[in-house]
Design an enzyme around this catalytic site. Structure first.
Site, PDB file in Angstrom:
ATOM      1  NE  ARG A  56      -3.281  -0.337   2.666  1.00  0.00           N
ATOM      2  CZ  ARG A  56      -2.441   0.154   4.337  1.00  0.00           C
ATOM      3  NH1 ARG A  56      -2.060   0.859   4.948  1.00  0.00           N
ATOM      4  NH2 ARG A  56      -2.349  -1.188   5.302  1.00  0.00           N
ATOM      5  CE1 TYR A 109     -16.628  12.753 -13.899  1.00  0.00           C
ATOM      6  CE2 TYR A 109     -16.141  13.244 -11.270  1.00  0.00           C
ATOM      7  CZ  TYR A 109     -16.361  12.327 -12.209  1.00  0.00           C
ATOM      8  OH  TYR A 109     -16.610  11.050 -12.470  1.00  0.00           O
ATOM      9  CG  ASP A 185      -9.812  17.744 -12.663  1.00  0.00           C
ATOM     10  OD1 ASP A 185      -9.134  17.207 -13.753  1.00  0.00           O
ATOM     11  OD2 ASP A 185     -10.985  17.246 -12.543  1.00  0.00           O
ATOM     12  CE  LYS A 210     -13.014  10.103 -17.134  1.00  0.00           C
ATOM     13  NZ  LYS A 210     -13.673  11.469 -16.115  1.00  0.00           N
TER      14      LYS A 210
HETATM   15  C1  LIG Z   1     -13.626  11.562 -15.147  1.00  0.00           C
HETATM   16  C2  LIG Z   1     -13.126  12.823 -14.256  1.00  0.00           C
HETATM   17  C3  LIG Z   1     -12.801  13.038 -13.182  1.00  0.00           C
HETATM   18  C4  LIG Z   1     -12.933  11.811 -11.859  1.00  0.00           C
HETATM   19  O1  LIG Z   1     -11.924  10.818 -12.047  1.00  0.00           O
HETATM   20  P1  LIG Z   1     -11.898   9.350 -12.501  1.00  0.00           P
HETATM   21  O2  LIG Z   1     -10.989   8.347 -13.027  1.00  0.00           O
HETATM   22  O3  LIG Z   1     -13.506   9.008 -13.394  1.00  0.00           O
HETATM   23  O4  LIG Z   1     -12.221   8.937 -11.016  1.00  0.00           O
HETATM   24  C5  LIG Z   1     -12.547  14.531 -12.419  1.00  0.00           C
HETATM   25  N1  LIG Z   1     -12.289  15.353 -13.353  1.00  0.00           N
HETATM   26  C6  LIG Z   1     -12.798  15.428 -14.600  1.00  0.00           C
HETATM   27  C7  LIG Z   1     -12.819  16.590 -15.374  1.00  0.00           C
HETATM   28  C8  LIG Z   1     -13.472  14.216 -14.576  1.00  0.00           C
HETATM   29  O5  LIG Z   1     -13.719  14.088 -16.005  1.00  0.00           O
END
Ligand SMILES: *Cc1c(COP(=O)(O)O)cnc(C)c1O
Length: 394
Positions: A56, A109, A185, A210
């Site tokens: 971990r 998000y 982000d 993504k």
């Molecule tokens: C999908 C997304 C997240 C969350 O990420 P996960 O991998 O689904 O937990 C956070 N910020 C943005 C802009 C996203 O598109």
């Protein structure tokens, strides 16, 4: 380290995605890092003496990706990989002191927003949401005349799914002047398109799910910072809250990263073409794509991004007897090539009506479709969207 900071500085980011995070150039070493499947490591010394200890705390499969991502974001330290984007969000939120104030885009998000609302609902933090494109309004929320100053400014630019553009450098400055940390982000842009640390952000967040992994086959997240103290705090949080990545997923993320530059180049070019054509289609009531000169975020995006990303959002026009929401659903149902599915940033083009998610804020229009442009041939993509839109009139 495969690439020294000096080498990274001399190379194009398009090269770094391929060259970073490799095993040492020694005879019979593999050219790709192996997947290490072990929950524990030989060692009897204290863990902070360099013993890995337990699975971990660390795994060698995470590290090449963390090193590459840190270098791509222009950080002085490796990134931190997490089990999901939201696990990374949770770790970033842990930097807010108890009772502290978080300023966040109204159209962040939805998952990040839901987490902030949950923390606020329990009284752990105070949440202030604001239109992130409105710089004066953000400044006001950071330090309102009467109220307490913020502890953290959360930035997302472009926002998901409204594609609002924040002036990252100006807002980071304003946040720092009241002592707030800035987290950006950067999921929509990736470090190839936008580098928030260079604009003053303290921490950068990715949903690695993504674009970085890029093949819609893993769920992962990451944080990057150049601040050793912050990184240590985040690492401690990851180790004791347990939001760690599986080794197979980490390996896939690095494999996906190798083609990031090609994928971004193709999908951005296609998004620009599709945005122009969609904007001229009579069934499109409005469109947001920062690459369009008519877009309210265009000038700002041009100044801080290299390209404009490959997410487009459109609102579908209503017609007599058909609401915009129903028309949008019909477009989705008529698609043959685009995948009617959530998520974004994969090689395959995806489209969905965002408000089908009950968690999506009501301020997102119910006829809004979010398009994630993939790497298919742009004419094939256009033909499919055009037939789905034209089918509304048949
Ligand atoms: C999908 C997304 C997240 C969350 O990420 P996960 O991998 O689904 O937990 C956070 N910020 C943005 C802009 C996203 O598109």
């Amino acid at each position: 380290m495969t690439l020294s900071q000096q080498q990274v500085a001399a190379l194009s980011a398009e090269t770094v995605v391929v060259a970073a995070g490799r095993p040492p150039r020694e005879r019979n070493e593999p050219v790709n890092p192996p997947v290490v499947l072990s929950s524990t490591y030989f060692g009897t010394g204290p863990v902070d003496s360099g013993d890995r200890g337990y699975g971990r705390y660390s795994n060698p499969t995470w590290e090449p990706f963390e090193e590459a991502l840190g270098q791509l974001e222009g950080a002085e330290l490796p990134g931190l990989l997490y089990s999901s984007g939201l696990a990374a969000v949770s770790s970033a939120f842990s930097l807010i002191p108890a009772g502290g104030i978080l300023v966040m885009p109204t159209h962040s998000y939805s998952g990040s927003l839901a987490m902030a609302q949950e923390l606020a609902g329990k009284g752990f933090i105070e949440l202030r949401t604001v239109d992130i494109a409105d710089t004066e309004a953000v400044k006001e929320q950071l330090s309102p005349g009467e109220g307490k100053a913020a502890n953290m400014l959360w930035l997302e630019s472009p926002t998901n799914p409204m594609l609002g553009i924040a002036d990252i450098a100006v807002l980071a400055d304003a946040a720092h002047s009241v002592g707030a940390l800035v987290v950006t982000d950067n999921t929509f842009s990736t470090p190839l398109v936008q580098q928030p640390l260079a604009f003053g952000s303290d921490v950068v967040l990715h949903s690695v799910t993504k674009y970085l992994a890029g093949h819609s086959d893993v769920v992962l997240g990451a944080l990057v910072t150049s601040d050793a103290g912050l990184r240590e705090t985040l690492l401690q949080h990851r180790s004791i809250h347990g939001g760690i990545a599986g080794p197979f997923e980490a390996w896939l993320a690095l494999r996906g990263l190798r083609t990031l530059a090609l994928r971004i180049e193709r999908s951005q070019a296609s998004a620009a073409v599709l945005a122009e054509r969609l904007g001229a289609h009579p069934r499109i009531e409005s469109i947001r794509y920062p690459g369009l000169e008519s877009d309210p975020g265009h000038e700002r995006a041009k100044a801080q991004m290299k390209g404009f990303g490959s997410i487009i959002s459109v609102q579908i026009a209503a017609s007599p007897g058909l609401s915009g929401e129903d028309a949008a659903d019909r477009v989705i149902a008529a698609l043959d090539l685009w995948l009617p599915a959530t998520s974004l940033g994969g090689v395959e083009s995806l489209m969905e009506r965002r408000r089908r998610h009950t968690a999506e804020p009501a301020s997102v229009p119910d006829n809004l479709l979010r398009l994630s442009v993939g790497i298919e041939d742009v004419e094939d993509l256009w033909a499919d969207v055009a037939q789905a839109l034209d089918a509304l009139d048949s």
